[in-house]
Design a protein around this motif. Structure first.
Motif, PDB file in Angstrom:
ATOM      1  N   VAL A 190      -4.777 -17.638-105.218  1.00 55.30           N
ATOM      2  CA  VAL A 190      -3.313 -17.017-105.667  1.00 55.30           C
ATOM      3  C   VAL A 190      -2.340 -17.179-104.564  1.00 55.30           C
ATOM      4  N   GLN A 191      -1.226 -17.729-104.912  1.00 55.88           N
ATOM      5  CA  GLN A 191      -0.084 -17.570-104.122  1.00 55.88           C
ATOM      6  C   GLN A 191       1.107 -17.103-104.515  1.00 55.88           C
ATOM      7  N   ALA A 192       1.978 -16.522-103.877  1.00 58.47           N
ATOM      8  CA  ALA A 192       3.260 -15.969-104.445  1.00 58.47           C
ATOM      9  C   ALA A 192       3.983 -17.245-104.619  1.00 58.47           C
ATOM     10  N   LYS A 193       4.719 -17.248-105.805  1.00 56.04           N
ATOM     11  CA  LYS A 193       5.483 -18.594-106.380  1.00 56.04           C
ATOM     12  C   LYS A 193       6.826 -18.837-105.383  1.00 56.04           C
ATOM     13  N   ARG A 194       7.233 -17.926-104.446  1.00 56.14           N
ATOM     14  CA  ARG A 194       8.263 -17.906-103.617  1.00 56.14           C
ATOM     15  C   ARG A 194       7.891 -18.876-102.412  1.00 56.14           C
ATOM     16  N   SER A 195       6.422 -18.848-102.046  1.00 48.00           N
ATOM     17  CA  SER A 195       6.107 -19.438-100.800  1.00 48.00           C
ATOM     18  C   SER A 195       4.733 -19.913-101.129  1.00 48.00           C
ATOM     19  N   ALA A 196       4.629 -20.908-102.042  1.00 47.63           N
ATOM     20  CA  ALA A 196       3.321 -21.642-102.246  1.00 47.63           C
ATOM     21  C   ALA A 196       3.299 -22.738-101.870  1.00 47.63           C
ATOM     22  N   SER A 197       2.537 -23.120-100.878  1.00 48.40           N
ATOM     23  CA  SER A 197       2.351 -24.426-100.213  1.00 48.40           C
ATOM     24  C   SER A 197       1.299 -25.230-100.556  1.00 48.40           C
ATOM     25  N   PHE A 198       0.196 -24.542-101.324  1.00 50.99           N
ATOM     26  CA  PHE A 198      -0.923 -25.245-101.841  1.00 50.99           C
ATOM     27  C   PHE A 198      -0.883 -26.193-102.960  1.00 50.99           C
ATOM     28  N   PRO A 199      -0.123 -25.761-103.923  1.00 47.45           N
ATOM     29  CA  PRO A 199       0.156 -26.415-105.048  1.00 47.45           C
ATOM     30  C   PRO A 199       0.633 -27.889-104.795  1.00 47.45           C
ATOM     31  N   PRO A 200       1.760 -27.794-104.042  1.00 44.84           N
ATOM     32  CA  PRO A 200       2.270 -29.280-103.836  1.00 44.84           C
ATOM     33  C   PRO A 200       1.244 -29.761-102.883  1.00 44.84           C
ATOM     34  N   SER A 201       0.746 -29.298-102.127  1.00 42.02           N
ATOM     35  CA  SER A 201      -0.328 -30.000-101.183  1.00 42.02           C
ATOM     36  C   SER A 201      -1.249 -30.594-101.918  1.00 42.02           C
ATOM     37  N   LEU A 202      -1.817 -29.789-102.783  1.00 43.72           N
ATOM     38  CA  LEU A 202      -2.924 -30.381-103.542  1.00 43.72           C
ATOM     39  C   LEU A 202      -2.732 -31.609-104.618  1.00 43.72           C
ATOM     40  N   ALA A 203      -1.174 -31.571-105.042  1.00 39.63           N
ATOM     41  CA  ALA A 203      -0.922 -32.431-105.916  1.00 39.63           C
ATOM     42  C   ALA A 203      -0.494 -33.948-104.866  1.00 39.63           C
ATOM     43  N   ALA A 204      -0.240 -33.759-103.663  1.00 37.09           N
ATOM     44  CA  ALA A 204       0.147 -34.627-102.847  1.00 37.09           C
ATOM     45  C   ALA A 204      -0.959 -35.484-102.197  1.00 37.09           C
ATOM     46  N   GLY A 205      -2.301 -34.494-102.301  1.00 33.74           N
ATOM     47  CA  GLY A 205      -3.500 -35.063-101.728  1.00 33.74           C
ATOM     48  C   GLY A 205      -3.598 -34.888-100.176  1.00 33.74           C
ATOM     49  N   ARG A 206      -2.853 -34.058 -99.642  1.00 29.53           N
ATOM     50  CA  ARG A 206      -2.563 -33.829 -98.103  1.00 29.53           C
ATOM     51  C   ARG A 206      -1.738 -32.586 -97.923  1.00 29.53           C
ATOM     52  N   PRO A 207      -2.041 -32.020 -96.757  1.00 32.59           N
ATOM     53  CA  PRO A 207      -1.239 -30.585 -96.486  1.00 32.59           C
ATOM     54  C   PRO A 207       0.307 -31.009 -96.229  1.00 32.59           C
ATOM     55  N   MET A 208       0.956 -30.317 -97.079  1.00 27.26           N
ATOM     56  CA  MET A 208       2.697 -30.381 -97.093  1.00 27.26           C
ATOM     57  C   MET A 208       3.309 -29.258 -96.429  1.00 27.26           C
ATOM     58  N   THR A 209       4.225 -29.497 -95.737  1.00 33.72           N
ATOM     59  CA  THR A 209       5.013 -28.392 -95.363  1.00 33.72           C
ATOM     60  C   THR A 209       6.381 -28.060 -96.183  1.00 33.72           C
ATOM     61  N   ILE A 210       6.252 -26.751 -96.410  1.00 29.61           N
ATOM     62  CA  ILE A 210       7.339 -26.159 -97.504  1.00 29.61           C
ATOM     63  C   ILE A 210       8.208 -25.220 -96.653  1.00 29.61           C
ATOM     64  N   LYS A 211       9.422 -25.280 -97.126  1.00 29.60           N
ATOM     65  CA  LYS A 211      10.406 -23.953 -96.796  1.00 29.60           C
ATOM     66  C   LYS A 211      10.017 -22.930 -97.489  1.00 29.60           C
ATOM     67  N   THR A 212       9.590 -21.731 -96.928  1.00 28.74           N
ATOM     68  CA  THR A 212       9.005 -20.612 -97.693  1.00 28.74           C
ATOM     69  C   THR A 212      10.246 -19.936 -97.893  1.00 28.74           C
ATOM     70  N   SER A 213      10.378 -18.861 -99.138  1.00 28.24           N
ATOM     71  CA  SER A 213      11.509 -18.218 -99.423  1.00 28.24           C
ATOM     72  C   SER A 213      10.944 -16.771 -99.262  1.00 28.24           C
ATOM     73  N   PRO A 214      11.791 -15.875 -99.048  1.00 28.53           N
ATOM     74  CA  PRO A 214      11.255 -14.454 -98.863  1.00 28.53           C
ATOM     75  C   PRO A 214      10.532 -13.845-100.058  1.00 28.53           C
ATOM     76  N   THR A 215       9.527 -13.366 -99.707  1.00 35.53           N
ATOM     77  CA  THR A 215       8.610 -12.924-100.730  1.00 35.53           C
ATOM     78  C   THR A 215       8.171 -11.572-100.428  1.00 35.53           C
ATOM     79  N   MET A 216       7.630 -10.423-101.183  1.00 39.48           N
ATOM     80  CA  MET A 216       7.146  -9.285-100.783  1.00 39.48           C
ATOM     81  C   MET A 216       5.901  -9.319-100.461  1.00 39.48           C
ATOM     82  N   ALA A 217       5.066 -10.417-100.765  1.00 34.18           N
ATOM     83  CA  ALA A 217       3.770 -10.640-100.379  1.00 34.18           C
ATOM     84  C   ALA A 217       3.890 -11.763 -98.866  1.00 34.18           C
ATOM     85  N   ASP A 218       4.429 -11.261 -97.913  1.00 28.50           N
ATOM     86  CA  ASP A 218       4.565 -11.673 -96.756  1.00 28.50           C
ATOM     87  C   ASP A 218       3.190 -12.191 -95.959  1.00 28.50           C
ATOM     88  N   GLY A 219       2.272 -11.452 -96.387  1.00 24.48           N
ATOM     89  CA  GLY A 219       1.098 -11.784 -95.630  1.00 24.48           C
ATOM     90  C   GLY A 219       0.319 -13.024 -96.177  1.00 24.48           C
TER      91      GLY A 219
END
Length: 408
Positions: free
Chosen positions: A209-238
Motif C-alpha cells: 500500500v502506498q499513499a496516492k500522493r507519493s506512490a513510486s511503485f505503481p509506475p515503476s512496476l508498470a515500467a519494469g524498472r525503478p522510476m523516480t517520481i516527484k512526491t507530493s505532501p502526504t500525511m503518510a510521510d513515513g
C-alpha cells in the motif's frame, strides 16, 4: 526460489532478534472483520520497541558488522522511525550512532532518537540534504552507513515479521502492509511465499500500500524498472519515497502480488478506526494497511492480516489527522453561517442547532469585516455530528431556514 534473500537467513535473524524484540500481538478486529466479511487481524508493530518494525532491519544489519566496523560507529539519515531503530540497535550492540535529521523534524521523534543514545545532526530542511550529508560523513569518518530499506540485511530483518505472522495465523490468506522504499513488503513477502513453497501449500496474497500522493511503485512496476517520481505532501510521510530501492524493487516485483494506493481521506479514516475501534495509536503510514482494507475491500481474501507498521505520531499531527478523519466520516462539520446582525440572531441560530442534536464545539462571531455588509454578521461554527446523514440534515435545515452557508 530466489537468490537475493533467503528465508533461512530470516530464521537465523529471528533467533538473534528473539531477546531484542517485543513479540507484537496479532489482534482480532471485529469491526474490520464486518467490513471484509471474514476474519481480520492487526499485527501491531506500533507497540514494537522504538514504535515500529524498523528495529528488525536495523539490528540485523548492525549485528552483522565486524567488531572493527562497529567500533567506527554507524550513521543514518531519517526523520523518524529508521532513526530510532538505528539508534537503539547501535546502543544494544555497543556502537555509536549518528543520525542526520531534517530541521523541523517532530520534536518527539528527535527526543526519542537522542534518548536511545544517538548524536543528532541537522544539516538542512529536506531528507535529501540529510542523506547526502550522512553519506559524506560516513566517507570522511569511516562510519558505516545504515540504509533504511535497500540492503540485503535490512530486508532479511524485516522479513522476520512475516515468519511471526505465519506462526500466529498459519491459515492467513491476505497480508497487507505499507510500502515506502519496499523493505518491509519485500521481506515479509519473501518469507511467506518461501514458507508456503516449502510446505507445498498455496501462498498468502501480499498486498503493498502506498499513499496516492507519493506512490513510486505503481509506475515503476508498470515500467519494469525503478522510476523516480516527484512526491507530493502526504500525511503518510513515513512512506513518501520518491524511488524504490534497486534490491527491494526486484523483490517486490517478484513476490508482492500487487501495490495499491489510498487517498488522504482513507488514511485519516483508517487512523480514526484504529484509535476508536482497535484502541491502537498509529501514525498515518502505519494505518495505510487499514486504509487499503477499507478502500480496496474487494481485494481481501480472509483471513486478512493488516500490519500496523508504526505508531510514532506527533500529538499535534494526531489531533489534526483525527479532526480530518472525523470530517471525512461526517462527524465533524466546519461551516460559516451568514445572518442578519440583530439582537437574538445568534441565539436563534444556536437554538436551531440544539433542536438538531448538534454538539457545538466552537463559535466565532464576527460582526465587522470587509466582506460583510453593514447589516450582516458571520458565525464560524465547529460542530460535532453523528455521521454523514446527520450532516446533510443539519445543512438542509439551516438552508431551509434561510441561512447562507459556506464550508471550511
Amino acid at each position: 526460489m530466489n537468490e537475493l534473500v533467503s528465508v533461512d537467513e530470516m530464521r537465523v535473524a529471528r533467533e538473534a532478534l528473539r531477546e531484542v524484540l517485543v513479540r507484537s500481538p496479532l489482534l482480532h478486529s471485529r469491526h474490520l472483520s464486518e467490513v471484509v466479511g471474514g476474519p481480520v487481524y492487526l499485527k501491531c508493530e506500533n507497540v514494537q520497541r522504538t514504535g515500529s518494525y524498523k528495529i528488525r532491519g536495523a539490528f540485523t544489519r548492525i549485528s552483522r558488522l565486524s567488531a572493527e566496523e562497529r567500533s567506527r560507529g554507524v550513521v543514518a539519515a531519517s526523520a523518524g522511525n529508521h532513526a530510532q531503530g538505528v539508534a537503539l540497535a547501535a546502543s544494544l550492540l555497543g556502537s555509536k550512532a549518528t543520525i542526520f535529521m531534517p530541521e523541523g523534524a517532530p520534536l518527539p521523534k528527535v527526543e526519542a532518537t537522542r534518548a536511545y543514545g544517538a548524536d543528532i545532526v541537522f544539516p538542512g530542511e529536506t531528507f535529501d540534504v540529510c542523506l547526502t550529508a550522512a553519506q559524506k560523513y560516513a566517507e570522511e569518518c569511516g562510519a558505516v552507513f545504515i540504509p533504511p530499506y535497500d540492503h540485503h540485511d535490512v530486508v532479511v530483518g524485516q522479513g522476520t515479521l512475516g515468519l511471526e505472522i505465519l506462526e500466529d495465523l498459519p491459515e492467513v490468506r491476505t497480508i497487507v502492509a505499507a510500502v515506502g522504499g519496499g523493505g518491509l513488503a519485500s521481506g515479509l513477502a519473501v518469507a511467506v511465499k518461501s514458507v508456503a513453497a516449502e510446505r507445498g501449500v498455496e501462498a498468502p496474497t501480499v498486498l503493498g500500500v502506498q499513499a496516492k500522493r507519493s506512490a513510486s511503485f505503481p509506475p515503476s512496476l508498470a515500467a519494469g524498472r525503478p522510476m523516480t517520481i516527484k512526491t507530493s505532501p502526504t500525511m503518510a510521510d513515513g512512506i513518501a519515497v520518491g524511488r524504490p530501492g534497486d534490491l527491494t524493487y526486484r523483490l517486490v516485483s517478484e513476490f508482492v502480488d500487487s501495490v495499491v494506493t489510498v487517498s488522504e481521506e482513507s488514511l485519516s479514516r483508517a487512523l480514526l478506526v484504529c484509535l476508536e475501534r482497535a484502541k491502537q495509536v498509529v501514525e498515518p503510514a502505519g494505518a495505510a494497511s487499514v486504509a487499503a482494507l477499507m478502500e480496496h475491500t474487494y481485494a481481501m481474501k480472509p483471513p486478512v492480516v493488516a500490519v500496523l507498521s508504526g505508531g510514532n505520531i506527533d500529538p499535534v499531527l494526531l489531533a489534526k489527522v483525527l479532526r480530518h478523519g472525523l470530517a471525512t466520516a461526517g462527524r465533524y462539520l466546519v461551516l460559516r453561517v451568514r445572518l442578519t446582525d440583530r439582537p437574538g440572531a445568534l441565539v436563534q441560530l444556536l437554538s436551531e442547532l440544539a433542536v438538531l442534536g448538534v454538539n457545538v464545539l466552537d463559535v466565532t462571531h464576527e460582526r465587522v469585516a470587509a466582506r460583510l455588509h453593514v447589516e450582516d454578521a458571520e458565525v464560524l461554527l465547529h460542530l460535532e455530528t453523528r455521521g454523514a446523514e446527520h450532516c446533510d440534515e443539519v445543512v438542509g435545515r439551516l438552508r431551509k431556514q434561510g441561512y447562507t452557508l459556506t464550508f471550511s
